[in-house]
Motif scaffolding. Structure first.
Motif, PDB file in Angstrom:
ATOM      1  N   ILE A   1      49.208  49.793  43.527  1.00  0.00           N
ATOM      2  CA  ILE A   1      47.978  49.040  43.218  1.00  0.00           C
ATOM      3  C   ILE A   1      47.842  47.913  44.228  1.00  0.00           C
ATOM      4  CG2 ILE A   1      46.809  47.621  41.500  1.00  0.00           C
ATOM      5  CD1 ILE A   1      48.448  49.136  39.349  1.00  0.00           C
ATOM      6  N   GLN A   2      46.735  47.866  44.916  1.00  0.00           N
ATOM      7  CA  GLN A   2      46.478  46.787  45.862  1.00  0.00           C
ATOM      8  C   GLN A   2      45.989  45.549  45.109  1.00  0.00           C
ATOM      9  OE1 GLN A   2      47.071  46.939  49.165  1.00  0.00           O
ATOM     10  NE2 GLN A   2      47.842  49.032  48.916  1.00  0.00           N
ATOM     11  N   GLU A   3      46.565  44.392  45.460  1.00  0.00           N
ATOM     12  CA  GLU A   3      46.252  43.165  44.731  1.00  0.00           C
ATOM     13  C   GLU A   3      46.457  41.986  45.682  1.00  0.00           C
ATOM     14  OE1 GLU A   3      47.253  42.422  40.244  1.00  0.00           O
ATOM     15  OE2 GLU A   3      48.875  41.577  41.429  1.00  0.00           O
ATOM     16  N   ASP A   4      45.575  41.007  45.614  1.00  0.00           N
ATOM     17  CA  ASP A   4      45.672  39.859  46.512  1.00  0.00           C
ATOM     18  C   ASP A   4      46.813  38.935  46.057  1.00  0.00           C
ATOM     19  OD1 ASP A   4      45.355  37.793  48.227  1.00  0.00           O
ATOM     20  OD2 ASP A   4      43.433  37.098  47.438  1.00  0.00           O
ATOM     21  N   HIS A   5      47.840  38.841  46.914  1.00  0.00           N
ATOM     22  CA  HIS A   5      48.999  37.999  46.599  1.00  0.00           C
ATOM     23  C   HIS A   5      49.123  36.863  47.608  1.00  0.00           C
ATOM     24  CE1 HIS A   5      51.090  41.530  44.295  1.00  0.00           C
ATOM     25  NE2 HIS A   5      50.077  41.016  43.629  1.00  0.00           N
ATOM     26  N   THR A   6      47.993  36.345  48.037  1.00  0.00           N
ATOM     27  CA  THR A   6      48.022  35.264  49.031  1.00  0.00           C
ATOM     28  C   THR A   6      48.728  34.034  48.480  1.00  0.00           C
ATOM     29  OG1 THR A   6      45.955  36.082  49.937  1.00  0.00           O
ATOM     30  CG2 THR A   6      46.604  33.840  50.538  1.00  0.00           C
ATOM     31  N   ASN A   7      48.445  33.729  47.221  1.00  0.00           N
ATOM     32  CA  ASN A   7      49.065  32.564  46.587  1.00  0.00           C
ATOM     33  C   ASN A   7      49.840  33.069  45.376  1.00  0.00           C
ATOM     34  OD1 ASN A   7      49.735  30.024  45.831  1.00  0.00           O
ATOM     35  ND2 ASN A   7      47.652  29.215  45.869  1.00  0.00           N
ATOM     36  N   TYR A   8      51.117  33.413  45.585  1.00  0.00           N
ATOM     37  CA  TYR A   8      51.836  34.208  44.587  1.00  0.00           C
ATOM     38  C   TYR A   8      53.036  33.481  44.002  1.00  0.00           C
ATOM     39  CZ  TYR A   8      52.811  38.879  42.612  1.00  0.00           C
ATOM     40  OH  TYR A   8      52.982  39.956  41.778  1.00  0.00           O
ATOM     41  N   GLU A   9      52.993  32.134  44.032  1.00  0.00           N
ATOM     42  CA  GLU A   9      54.141  31.401  43.478  1.00  0.00           C
ATOM     43  C   GLU A   9      54.276  31.603  41.975  1.00  0.00           C
ATOM     44  OE1 GLU A   9      51.840  30.061  45.368  1.00  0.00           O
ATOM     45  OE2 GLU A   9      52.746  29.033  47.078  1.00  0.00           O
TER      46      GLU A   9
ATOM     47  N   THR B   1      45.656  26.437  33.550  1.00  0.00           N
ATOM     48  CA  THR B   1      45.239  26.290  34.943  1.00  0.00           C
ATOM     49  C   THR B   1      45.420  24.858  35.423  1.00  0.00           C
ATOM     50  OG1 THR B   1      42.952  25.834  34.284  1.00  0.00           O
ATOM     51  CG2 THR B   1      43.549  28.141  34.688  1.00  0.00           C
ATOM     52  N   GLU B   2      45.119  24.674  36.701  1.00  0.00           N
ATOM     53  CA  GLU B   2      45.183  23.359  37.334  1.00  0.00           C
ATOM     54  C   GLU B   2      44.413  22.338  36.508  1.00  0.00           C
ATOM     55  OE1 GLU B   2      46.202  20.700  40.463  1.00  0.00           O
ATOM     56  OE2 GLU B   2      46.912  22.685  39.889  1.00  0.00           O
ATOM     57  N   GLY B   3      45.052  21.172  36.285  1.00  0.00           N
ATOM     58  CA  GLY B   3      44.427  20.127  35.485  1.00  0.00           C
ATOM     59  C   GLY B   3      44.757  20.220  34.021  1.00  0.00           C
TER      60      GLY B   3
ATOM     61  N   GLY C   1      48.030  33.825  41.946  1.00  0.00           N
ATOM     62  CA  GLY C   1      47.190  32.694  42.339  1.00  0.00           C
ATOM     63  C   GLY C   1      46.416  32.164  41.164  1.00  0.00           C
ATOM     64  N   SER C   2      45.118  32.102  41.283  1.00  0.00           N
ATOM     65  CA  SER C   2      44.263  31.574  40.215  1.00  0.00           C
ATOM     66  C   SER C   2      43.612  32.688  39.410  1.00  0.00           C
ATOM     67  CB  SER C   2      43.175  30.689  40.831  1.00  0.00           C
ATOM     68  OG  SER C   2      42.398  31.433  41.769  1.00  0.00           O
ATOM     69  N   LYS C   3      44.108  33.926  39.560  1.00  0.00           N
ATOM     70  CA  LYS C   3      43.478  35.063  38.892  1.00  0.00           C
ATOM     71  C   LYS C   3      44.482  35.805  38.021  1.00  0.00           C
ATOM     72  CE  LYS C   3      40.212  35.841  42.712  1.00  0.00           C
ATOM     73  NZ  LYS C   3      39.693  36.832  43.685  1.00  0.00           N
ATOM     74  N   VAL C   4      43.907  36.565  37.052  1.00  0.00           N
ATOM     75  CA  VAL C   4      44.690  37.479  36.225  1.00  0.00           C
ATOM     76  C   VAL C   4      43.987  38.826  36.251  1.00  0.00           C
ATOM     77  CG1 VAL C   4      45.620  37.995  33.945  1.00  0.00           C
ATOM     78  CG2 VAL C   4      45.498  35.630  34.720  1.00  0.00           C
ATOM     79  N   PHE C   5      44.773  39.870  36.537  1.00  0.00           N
ATOM     80  CA  PHE C   5      44.214  41.225  36.577  1.00  0.00           C
ATOM     81  C   PHE C   5      44.848  42.075  35.492  1.00  0.00           C
ATOM     82  CE2 PHE C   5      43.922  39.691  40.969  1.00  0.00           C
ATOM     83  CZ  PHE C   5      42.581  39.898  41.247  1.00  0.00           C
ATOM     84  N   GLY C   6      44.084  43.073  35.054  1.00  0.00           N
ATOM     85  CA  GLY C   6      44.617  44.088  34.145  1.00  0.00           C
ATOM     86  C   GLY C   6      44.402  45.450  34.776  1.00  0.00           C
TER      87      GLY C   6
ATOM     88  N   GLY D   1      43.066  28.625  44.953  1.00  0.00           N
ATOM     89  CA  GLY D   1      44.114  27.974  45.738  1.00  0.00           C
ATOM     90  C   GLY D   1      45.165  27.300  44.901  1.00  0.00           C
ATOM     91  N   PHE D   2      44.956  27.202  43.593  1.00  0.00           N
ATOM     92  CA  PHE D   2      45.938  26.565  42.709  1.00  0.00           C
ATOM     93  C   PHE D   2      46.418  27.583  41.673  1.00  0.00           C
ATOM     94  CE2 PHE D   2      43.507  23.063  44.386  1.00  0.00           C
ATOM     95  CZ  PHE D   2      44.482  22.109  44.662  1.00  0.00           C
ATOM     96  N   PRO D   3      47.716  27.934  41.707  1.00  0.00           N
ATOM     97  CA  PRO D   3      48.225  28.970  40.795  1.00  0.00           C
ATOM     98  C   PRO D   3      48.132  28.542  39.342  1.00  0.00           C
ATOM     99  CG  PRO D   3      49.751  28.592  42.610  1.00  0.00           C
ATOM    100  CD  PRO D   3      48.752  27.478  42.662  1.00  0.00           C
ATOM    101  N   LEU D   4      47.899  29.513  38.500  1.00  0.00           N
ATOM    102  CA  LEU D   4      47.879  29.289  37.052  1.00  0.00           C
ATOM    103  C   LEU D   4      49.145  29.867  36.445  1.00  0.00           C
ATOM    104  CD1 LEU D   4      47.248  32.341  35.889  1.00  0.00           C
ATOM    105  CD2 LEU D   4      44.893  31.735  36.340  1.00  0.00           C
ATOM    106  N   GLN D   5      49.349  29.602  35.170  1.00  0.00           N
ATOM    107  CA  GLN D   5      50.422  30.213  34.392  1.00  0.00           C
ATOM    108  C   GLN D   5      49.776  31.064  33.305  1.00  0.00           C
ATOM    109  OE1 GLN D   5      53.786  29.948  35.049  1.00  0.00           O
ATOM    110  NE2 GLN D   5      53.155  28.836  36.895  1.00  0.00           N
ATOM    111  N   ALA D   6      50.345  32.263  33.066  1.00  0.00           N
ATOM    112  CA  ALA D   6      49.731  33.188  32.114  1.00  0.00           C
ATOM    113  C   ALA D   6      50.785  33.735  31.169  1.00  0.00           C
ATOM    114  CB  ALA D   6      49.046  34.330  32.854  1.00  0.00           C
ATOM    115  N   ALA D   7      50.329  34.156  29.987  1.00  0.00           N
ATOM    116  CA  ALA D   7      51.199  34.792  29.000  1.00  0.00           C
ATOM    117  C   ALA D   7      50.352  35.711  28.136  1.00  0.00           C
ATOM    118  CB  ALA D   7      51.891  33.749  28.133  1.00  0.00           C
TER     119      ALA D   7
END
Length: 1619
Positions: A1006-1014, A1073-1075, A1032-1037, A1055-1061
């Motif tokens: 699966i191709q996925e943008d991992h430019t900001n992958y921390e 997300t950021e903030g 990064g700042s996105k979540v895919f399914g 440009g700002f990574p999020l945390q997901a669960a």
């Protein structure tokens, strides 16, 4: 071997196979019976031991076949003697690589037997000639019976006991009748001989038979033997020799010499025999005069006879040894250069040929099962990806024969197709096919050579997991080439040893790529192999069950077998065989029935015939028949020894072993005395007869570079084990075998034996082969190394086992050098399973610790490495375990004392000791470890690396299951799903890959943008089939099967990574997300359910950087860069708390009752069962540097934390966070921890390895902890009892570490971070340079005050310090200035006068190193490599020749005559400080070399010791700059201090090295310090200043003094190149 034929063999398609290469000398001795007894005894006593010693030195086994020695007379009940002798000569011709036949001929023609078998036509001709005398004709038919089962029919000479049943009766009560029958038999024998000879003479005269046919009725056994061994056409004469004995003074009238010639019954000369003897001698002399050696003797003179016997022995020795050397030279000359290079090619060809030859034999007699054969051949010819084909069935059903026939069919069907590579292994039939590591290694070599691919390196083949990885790579390469098809046949998986987890089948591809086919066979129950296969391979078409043969198939098979043997059965006999077979249907039973039935004659009564109805019953019957023929004692012991052996026994070994078995010899010699009272052995005839009767059931195979015997099938082994090795018999057999391989009764040591016949005890030499550990300097006794530990263990000789093996450094080092460290460890493992010995376990664990080092070495291992490793690891336990470990250490010291080469001698323990928590180190990556995941459903560990590789390990058995390659950049997240059968991985290459963990193949990308992958995050919801990925700042399914997009959410700030669960039961996807904004989404549809701002956090600085999920309570824990911690419930509830610093990680316990938070140097624990954040402990858990990771073990109620300080700490959660333990030895910051049961796995993104730790290790073996310096800024006292270093994480404190007690004894406070430490040992002052520019001087004898040198005006940090040798002067280096101070001890404070001088570098650049002389001269180096010498008297700043990179080391010699400069590259220079020029430039280029860090000179200035970034200490000769020794120490050396006889040093792992260096006055020309190191060293020398330099380069080779430069009369520059 012809290269073309070699390639055909390796491709499995050779139609003509060379015999297995032999390493044996098998010498048949032919002589007449009684007249050559003294010669035979002399050869046994004097010649054979010399020849045997010569053979052993050349790696050959020596065996004498003397069918006359030890035998009572020439008669044999079944008239088989001649046939057996000729078979033995043929075997000697076939197996001996040099001499094989010696005949001793005197004045006696010898015994002339009647043929045992006569063709029907010939017998009829002779019978007609005898008919005129009816009694003689009746005599012939009375003793010769017609056998219609032979094709064509023959007449068989009946055994003597058929008509004289008491002929061999040993019952004393039957002595009279036995004596009578013996006399009657002699008369019958003479009548038969006379009748046949007369008939043959008449038939020949009338032209009915040939001269050759006639002669066989006159011919002696000796002539039969000489014809077979020398005179027959097609016989190779190179290995034959004839010795004539001419007696000068033979007077036949004297009784004492009548035995020397042929006489008739009345004692008169046998003129006919003498004429035949004369003809034989003439033929020999005429045809082969060069083969005749003549000796004359005066038999009446004892001196003459003794001289003759000695000359005979000397000449036999000379002739045989010469023939051996000629054969060896021819053998070497026939090898092309390409075959001489790889050391493994010999055994590989031997292994491949062994399986091909064995397969040919089994395929020759195969019939039936055409349907199964067609399916196998059809499978092999398919091109698609398919699972392996599995053939299974009960033991004895013919699976192996089926595999061999299928292999043969494929071989012939693709014979013209050069693109097929066929690989066959009949597992368990050779030592190289008994362990999976050896099997895969040999297959990798074979396929690589067959396809002209680079073979695996020793680093690969020495390591099982690396070998498995390479094996899979080879299969992939074949598939990708698309030009060849590889077919791999692996028969009898159940025969594999369980070592390396072979039966778990992790090594086996569960799916064969295109153009690769694997055919397997196994028993259905053994080892659970079939069940394991069914777990992985569910396609039923991949299984073929072998059923019992039908009666019709059995009939066809028995008919074909009988035909192949030139035999047939009567109808009644065939019915008996088939009736038995119908009750079982096993081909193995049919084979045994055939072997029994082919012995039947047509005249054999059916009432005497019986065929077993099961294979085991048939084996029992076979052994019972052999016992009747040869005696139960000989059979039980001979077969018992074979079955009790570890890898089989050679014939020579077995005869030797039977010869030291008093029970066997007493049984053999109970009715006649041995030939000599001084030498006693088993007669060759006894063994030869037994082997003949076992023909077909004894198989030859290769073991330890020798040909050994083993039993044909596992059921033969099982039955023999049950009946011959039960109870104490097993122990006795092993004890005798142990005695043999220890050489207890060799080299003339006499063993007492009581012989009832002579009613006394003899002390007799057994003339068995000696068993040294080494036959010569380069020739180990591999048989002893393999067999002896096994037999000592099974004999219960634990004391000998400990003394000779486990606690014997000579044994340990010899076996590692000869067989590899894996073999030695397996011996220890074997012993540990049957005995409890803590010391042996520690030794075993020490071997395991340096196993990776040994496996990395190419070529022959220098034993010095082994002795250093063992001593430096076991020295810790020297005093606590004096009996074994203390003795081993003493053996090491003794060995070092005797070592002729430059040597490091450890005087303390400074390598990782055994017995601690560290289990092993796992490798396989090229870059650091980025992520680890433990499968909750299986014992699986999935690890990803920055090199894009992932490896799946079985964490329980520590086996590599798969190496997953597909990503092209670093792995950032991984996730198991499908109960551990599948996984998904995310990488910086912008892909998610989905993996089938059964096959090890990726099935979706699966191709996925991992430019900001921390913030990489993966979750799999198998119920709805979605993979969730945060990047990064996105979540895919993504759809779990197709990879199609299902969800795409962008809640965050670009440009700002999020945390997901993802909370699966609640169908909630949570993002922070950021903030600090919280979003709740429907995880199935992606609809937003709600959002809110997290309360109580600073929105502007709230960058979420870590998170974990608590599914049990529906909560998510998020950590922020600004130090805030948020506990968020799936319902939207939030609780926050501020930590002291930015959060680094959050982890949840396996039972989800706790979570841990890492920030700064601390870890805090919180409960999960509350809606608010509640701490578990009153205080935080703390490291000395930043914490990086943690894992919680709920069952043990502990938490384990890893830190930047390179340690792992174990904390007790039930005792207020008490520190329980610290694990040292990671060597790099610990950034990852994973837990499975009692095993902890640690990793680092700075290291390519994993370390496995045992949480339940025995703490009584715990050694003193190493000191924890991470700054590389260390000072070491001259006694080595104190180490000073900045405290990790708090560098303005100086730790004083007591190395004797293993603890910190003091803390010295500084005003800022420490940059340099220097100790004045005589004046008891510790100098400390600080970042503030201050220099502190701590008096070590009191703590009240401290002297200091204030900083310079610019407050520049101190870069380095240097003390003069007498400690009178101190140089302080800053970036652009060096200040000189005078040092006085003072009372109570040191006096620091100055600065006396200041030095400003006249070259722009920062100072990197400085060293000061007692006369106040200063040598200093700069960051760019410049080097300067400042002389204060002349105020001269003199530029020296620069280095090419930063100067990292400057050291002045003890007498201040020399100085060493080192830099970041490979160059070091040794300077003559009187001339100001360098004398030697040493260029060391190693695999990991990164420049010199520290150095010291020996007190006498003979040697320089250097420590470098490649984790090695090197010793250099000051006089010529040559490299003397290199020692790898596993860590960067941070400080070196010379001692009177060596040096002490500190390493990054916190150990203090204490080493004695021993060097001879003259170093051997053969010595190479880089023998086992991948490095080159070039030494360039300037002897005279300002002369034109001419560079001479030479390479170190055996025979040249590598350390000496070529002499030049002009004293010009020289180079010595060491490889």
């Amino acid at each position: 071997m012809d290269p073309g034929n070699l390639k055909d063999i390796l491709r499995g398609k050779a139609q003509i196979l060379a015999k297995d290469s032999s390493k044996s000398i098998r010498l048949f001795i032919s002589s007449t019976f009684s007249d050559m007894a003294e010669e035979r005894d002399a050869l046994l006593e004097r010649a054979y031991p010399e020849i045997q010693a010569f053979c052993q030195k050349h790696g050959l086994t020596f065996e004498v076949v003397d069918m006359r020695w030890g035998v009572r007379d020439y008669a044999s009940l079944d008239h088989m003697t001649t046939d057996l002798c000729l078979k033995e000569i043929e075997a000697c011709q076939r197996t001996s690589i040099g001499p094989y036949f010696i005949a001793l001929i005197g004045n006696r023609y010898g015994f002339r037997p009647m043929p045992r078998v006569i063709d029907e036509d010939e017998f009829d001709i002779l019978y007609k000639k005898v008919l005129k005398d009816e009694s003689e004709a009746q005599l012939l038919t009375h003793w010769f019976w017609k056998d219609m089962n032979a094709v064509p029919p023959t007449y068989i000479f009946q055994p003597i006991t058929v008509h004289f049943p008491n002929f061999s009766d040993t019952d004393p009560s039957h002595a009279d009748i036995q004596e009578k029958e013996v006399k009657e038999w002699r008369k019958v024998e003479r009548r038969l001989s006379s009748a046949f000879r007369s008939a043959a003479q008449a038939a020949y005269a009338e032209g009915f038979i040939t001269l050759q046919q006639k002669h066989k009725y006159y011919k002696s056994v000796t002539e039969w033997e000489i014809e077979c061994g020398l005179l027959a056409s097609g016989t190779s004469q190179a290995g034959s020799t004839i010795f004539f004995r001419e007696v000068k003074d033979m007077d036949l009238s004297k009784d004492k010499v009548s035995y020397l010639t042929d006489v008739t019954e009345d004692g008169s000369p046998d003129t006919e025999a003498q004429e035949l003897l004369g003809d034989l001698k003439a033929r020999i002399a005429q045809k082969h005069p060069d083969k005749v050696k003549t000796h004359t003797v005066e038999i009446s003179k004892q001196m003459s006879k003794e001289t003759y016997l000695q000359k005979l022995c000397d000449q036999v020795i000379a002739v045989v040894n010469h023939q051996i050397l000629n054969s060896l030279s021819r053998k070497d000359a026939t090898l092309p250069e390409s075959q001489k290079q790889p050391p493994w090619l010999g055994w590989l060809v031997q292994e491949v040929t062994h399986h091909l030859l064995l397969s040919c034999k089994k395929a020759e007699v195969f019939c039936g099962r055409q349907d199964m054969l067609n399916k196998i051949v059809g499978y092999v010819k398919e091109k698609d990806v398919r699972p392996p084909l599995v053939i299974y069935g009960a033991s004895g059903l013919g699976k192996t024969a089926l595999m061999c026939k299928a292999f043969d069919m494929v071989k012939h069907s693709v014979a013209s197709n050069g693109n097929y590579i066929l690989v066959l292994r009949l597992l368990g039939t050779s030592p190289q096919s008994s362990e999976i590591h050896d099997v895969l290694k040999s297959i990798c070599y074979q396929v690589c050579l067959a396809l002209d691919l680079p073979p695996p390196t020793p680093q690969v083949t020495n390591n099982y997991n690396e070998t498995v990885r390479f094996f899979h790579q080879i299969l992939a390469i074949v598939s990708n080439r698309k030009t060849e098809t590889l077919v791999l046949y692996l028969d009898s998986l159940d025969q594999l040893s369980q070592s390396d987890g072979a039966h778990h089948l992790h090594w086996l591809p569960k799916e064969c790529p295109n153009n690769v086919h694997i055919v397997l066979s196994t028993l259905p129950e053994e080892g659970g192999i079939l069940n394991t296969l069914r777990e992985y391979i569910i396609d039923e078409t991949s299984y073929l069950e072998v059923q019992p043969l039908s009666a019709e198939q059995g009939g066809q098979m028995i008919e074909m077998l009988m035909s192949s043997a030139g035999r047939r059965l009567t109808n009644a006999q065939q019915d008996i065989v088939l009736d038995s077979f119908g009750k079982c249907g096993q081909p193995l039973l049919l084979k045994m029935a055939f072997d029994e039935a082919k012995r039947w004659s047509s005249y054999t009564s059916t009432t005497e015939l019986h065929i077993a109805t099961s294979t085991k019953e048939a084996v029992h019957q076979l052994y019972e028949r052999l016992e009747k023929l040869h005696g139960k004692l000989l059979i039980s012991h001979a077969l018992g020894y074979i079955v009790a052996s570890r890898n089989g026994l050679s014939e020579a070994e077995l005869k030797d072993i039977l010869s030291i078995d008093n029970d066997v010899l007493s049984d053999i010699y109970q009715y006649w005395a041995p030939p000599s009272n001084d030498v006693i052995r088993i007669p060759s005839l006894s063994w030869t007869h037994l082997r003949y009767d076992l023909e077909g059931y004894l198989v030859e195979r290769q073991a330890d570079e020798s040909t050994v015997l083993g039993l044909y099938h596992r059921q033969f082994i099982e039955v023999a084990h049950d009946i011959y090795l039960s109870g104490s018999e097993k122990t006795k057999r092993h004890r005798t075998l142990a005695d043999y391989f220890m050489g207890t009764w060799s080299l003339g040591t006499k063993r007492p034996i009581h012989l009832p016949l002579i009613k006394k005890t003899l002390s007799a030499d057994r003339k068995v082969a000696p068993q040294p550990l080494w036959f010569s300097e380069d020739l180990p006794n591999l048989r002893k190394m393999s067999e002896l530990p096994y037999h000592l263990l099974n004999a219960g000789c634990t004391n000998k086992l400990q003394r000779e093996i486990l606690g014997n450094m000579n044994w340990i080092s010899s076996k590692i050098v000869s067989c590899g460290i894996n073999s030695m460890i397996k011996d220890f493992d074997m012993c540990m399973q049957h005995m409890k010995n803590e010391q042996a376990k520690l030794v075993r664990d020490a071997l395991r610790l340096f196993q990776p080092t040994m496996n990395f070495i190419e070529g022959r291992i220098d034993p010095c490495i082994i002795y250093v490793e063992v001593l430096a690891r076991l020295h810790f336990f020297k005093l606590s375990y004096p009996s074994m470990i203390g003795d081993l250490c003493q053996q090491c010291f003794t060995w070092f004392d005797q070592c002729p080469n430059p040597t490091f001698i450890p005087m303390s323990g400074f390598f990782q000791p055994p017995g601690g928590p560290l289990q092993t180190t796992l490798t396989g990556f090229k870059k650091g470890i980025t992520v680890m995941e433990v499968c909750p459903d299986k014992d699986l560990l999935l690890v990803g690396s920055d090199d894009g590789t992932m490896i799946v390990w079985d964490i329980k058995d520590i086996e590599v299951i798969h190496t997953l390659t597909g990503h092209s950049a670093g792995i950032r997240c991984i996730k198991f799903f499908g109960l551990g059968t599948r996984a998904v991985s995310g990488s910086l290459d912008h892909t998610l890959l989905l993996w089938n963990l059964i096959t090890g193949k990726k099935y979706l990308c699966i191709q996925e943008d991992h430019t900001n992958y921390e913030n990489a995050y993966l979750h799999v919801d198998e119920k709805i089939g979605i993979i969730y990925s945060a990047t990064g700042s996105k979540v895919f399914g993504w759809n779990i099967e197709s990879g199609d997009p299902i969800l795409s959410l962008t809640p965050g700030v670009p440009g700002f990574p999020l945390q997901a669960a993802v909370f699966t039961p609640q169908k909630i996807l949570m993002t922070v997300t950021e903030g600090g904004t919280l979003h709740l989404w429907d995880s199935a549809t992606g609809d937003l359910r709600g959002s809110r701002q997290l309360p109580g956090i600073d929105e502007e600085t709230a960058h979420p950087i870590c998170s974990c999920i608590v599914p049990k309570y529906g909560k998510m824990v998020v950590g922020f860069k600004n130090g805030f911690l948020a506990l968020i419930s799936s319902g939207g509830g939030v609780s926050t708390e501020k930590m002291a610093s930015a959060l680094i990680f959050v982890v949840v316990a396996d039972d989800e009752s706790l979570f841990a938070v890492g920030f700064g140097k601390k870890v805090q624990l919180f409960r999960t069962d509350s809606n608010t954040i509640r701490t578990l402990l009153d205080s935080c858990l703390e490291h000395e540097d930043l914490v990086k990771t943690a894992v919680i073990h709920s069952e043990k109620n502990i938490i384990l934390t890893g830190s930047q300080d390179e340690t792992i700490r174990v904390w007790n959660l039930s005792k207020r966070g008490t520190l329980l333990d610290c694990f040292y030895g990671m060597g790099v910051p610990v950034t990852g921890l994973a837990l499975k049961g009692r095993t902890l796995v640690s990793s680092s993104n700075h290291a390519y390895y994993l370390k496995l730790w045992n949480l339940d290790y025995d703490e009584k073996h715990k050694t003193l902890p190493p000191f924890q310096d991470r700054s590389d800024c260390v000072a070491l006292s001259s006694a080595g009892d104190r180490v000073y270093f900045p405290k990790t994480g708090d560098k303005h404190k100086i730790v004083v570490w007591d190395t004797v007690q293993g603890r910190m004894t003091d803390i010295l406070e500084a005003s800022s971070d420490v940059t340099w430490l220097e100790i004045a040992n005589r004046k008891r002052i510790l100098f400390c340079g600080l970042t503030s520019g201050t220099v502190l001087a701590f008096p070590l004898d009191q703590r009240q005050d401290v002297a200091c040198i204030p900083p310079t005006d610019h407050n520049l940090p101190v870069l380095c310090l240097s003390l003069s040798k007498q400690e009178n002067h101190l140089a302080v280096a800053y970036q652009d200035i060096i200040l000189l101070y005078e040092v006085t001890k003072g009372d109570p404070l040191p006096m620091l006068d100055g600065p006396m001088y200041s030095v400003n570098p006249n070259i722009p650049g920062s100072v990197s190193r400085v060293a000061i002389f007692e006369d106040q001269r200063i040598i200093y180096g700069l960051m760019e490599g410049e080097l300067c010498l400042f002389n204060p008297e002349k105020d001269d700043n003199h530029n020296l020749e620069s280095h090419e990179s930063k100067v990292t080391c400057l050291e002045i010699s003890t007498t201040e005559t020399y100085a060493l400069s080192g830099c970041e590259d490979s160059v070091q220079r040794l300077w003559n400080m009187k001339t100001g020029d360098w004398e030697h430039e040493m260029c060391y280029k190693g695999f990991f070399f990164q420049g010199v860090e520290c150095a010291c000179f020996s007190p006498d200035d003979r040697y320089i010791y250097t420590g470098s970034q490649d984790r090695a200490v090197k010793v250099w000769d000051v006089t010529n700059g040559s490299l003397l020794a290199v020692q790898y120490v596993y860590a960067t050396i941070t400080r070196l201090v010379s001692t009177p006889d060596g040096f002490m040093g500190t390493t990054r792992l916190g150990y203090v090295i204490e080493v004695k260096f021993k060097c001879p006055q003259i170093v051997s020309p053969q010595y190479n310090p880089l023998q086992n190191i991948k490095a080159t060293c070039t030494v360039k020398s300037k002897k005279v200043k300002n002369t034109s330099n001419k560079t001479v380069q030479s390479e170190a080779k055996p025979g040249k003094k590598w350390w000496k430069c070529k002499k030049q009369t002009t004293k010009t520059s020289q180079i010595c190149h060491i490889v």
